[in-house]
Design a protein around this motif. Structure first.
Motif: not given
Length: 278
Positions: A161-164, A186-201
């Motif tokens: 899978q493609t993961l954050l 965790l702080r950096k991940q909170g600044l991410q945007s434009g991420i696909q639903v599949t990647t988030i899940l």
């Protein structure tokens, strides 16, 4: 049931998993809020600007063979031993051995490179930068207007899978006992945007599989993100398939949503303070 939709069209361009900033009644931040935020920013900046191990670069060099392809990395023993995980290996494996070599076949080279960069520099690319003019945190080389997320994902061969990237760094820091790196990721991940639903899940499932049950940070981050972005998720065919597959993630999500609804109900039923005449 949820309406099916191409999951690759769903992304998070508006919803970031950061904490909301308190505001005064007129919508502006109070002086106390600004002073508190500035103080926290200065404190966090000091932590990330100085390497955890200082400047002691005179200890022996250790060779690390990382991933299935055995990519080679090198690090000073004292720097590496900042991690309790590696400190234990160094004490045991090298006690009577002249060959200072560690094999890490299960690790992802790109993620391990970020961990080493953090151990030496106190941060990893893209670096976390404080915008003093706006008093906000930003990621290096990221354009908020175009939602350009530099190196935000990594393909995990073992997980298929493609993961954050920040989730992978967090879970690696968990294994290595690097608490400050976990907070940074965790702080950096909170600044991410434009991420696909599949990647988030997929990343949420990975997080659940590679963090302890008492983890109250990364798991809660994903639960809050899904609840806050529920309009996007409920349109996603991927979300429907994931929920049908089940798992602890979705039980926790159900509990979190129930708690959220209870809070809303309690706030609605609570008596309001009458306004005093002017």
């Amino acid at each position: 049931m949820f309406a099916r939709r191409n999951p690759h069209n769903d992304s998070f361009s508006k919803h970031r998993a950061g904490k909301s900033v308190s505001t005064s009644r007129n919508g502006k931040r109070s002086f106390r809020d600004q002073a508190s935020a500035a103080k926290k920013a200065e404190s966090f900046s000091k932590k990330t600007e100085s390497p955890p191990m200082g400047s002691n670069l005179t200890s022996p060099i250790i060779t690390l063979c990382v991933g299935p392809e055995q990519r080679l990395f090198a690090a000073h023993e004292d720097i590496l031993s900042t991690s309790p995980f590696f400190a234990a290996i160094c004490r045991g494996q090298f006690l009577e051995s002249s060959s200072k070599r560690i094999s890490l076949p299960e690790e992802i080279p790109e993620i391990f490179s970020s961990v080493l960069e953090y151990l030496y520099k106190g941060d990893y690319y893209p670096r976390l930068l404080h915008n003093k003019r706006k008093n906000t945190w930003e990621l290096e080389d990221t354009d908020p207007a175009s939602h350009n997320t530099v190196e935000s994902t990594v393909y995990h061969n073992g997980f298929a899978q493609t993961l954050l990237k920040d989730t992978l760094v967090y879970c690696t820091a968990e294994r290595y006992g690097l608490e400050e790196l976990k907070r940074l990721a965790l702080r950096k991940q909170g600044l991410q945007s434009g991420i696909q639903v599949t990647t988030i899940l997929a990343s949420a499932r990975y997080a659940y599989a590679h963090t302890p049950e008492n983890d109250s940070k990364l798991r809660a981050h994903y639960l809050a993100l899904i609840i806050r972005s529920r309009n996007i998720f409920k349109r996603s065919g991927t979300m429907q398939m994931e929920m049908e597959a089940g798992g602890l993630l979705f039980f926790d999500l159900f509990v979190a949503i129930c708690n959220h609804m209870d809070d809303i109900t309690a706030a609605t039923k609570s008596p309001r303070t009458p306004r005093t005449p002017r």
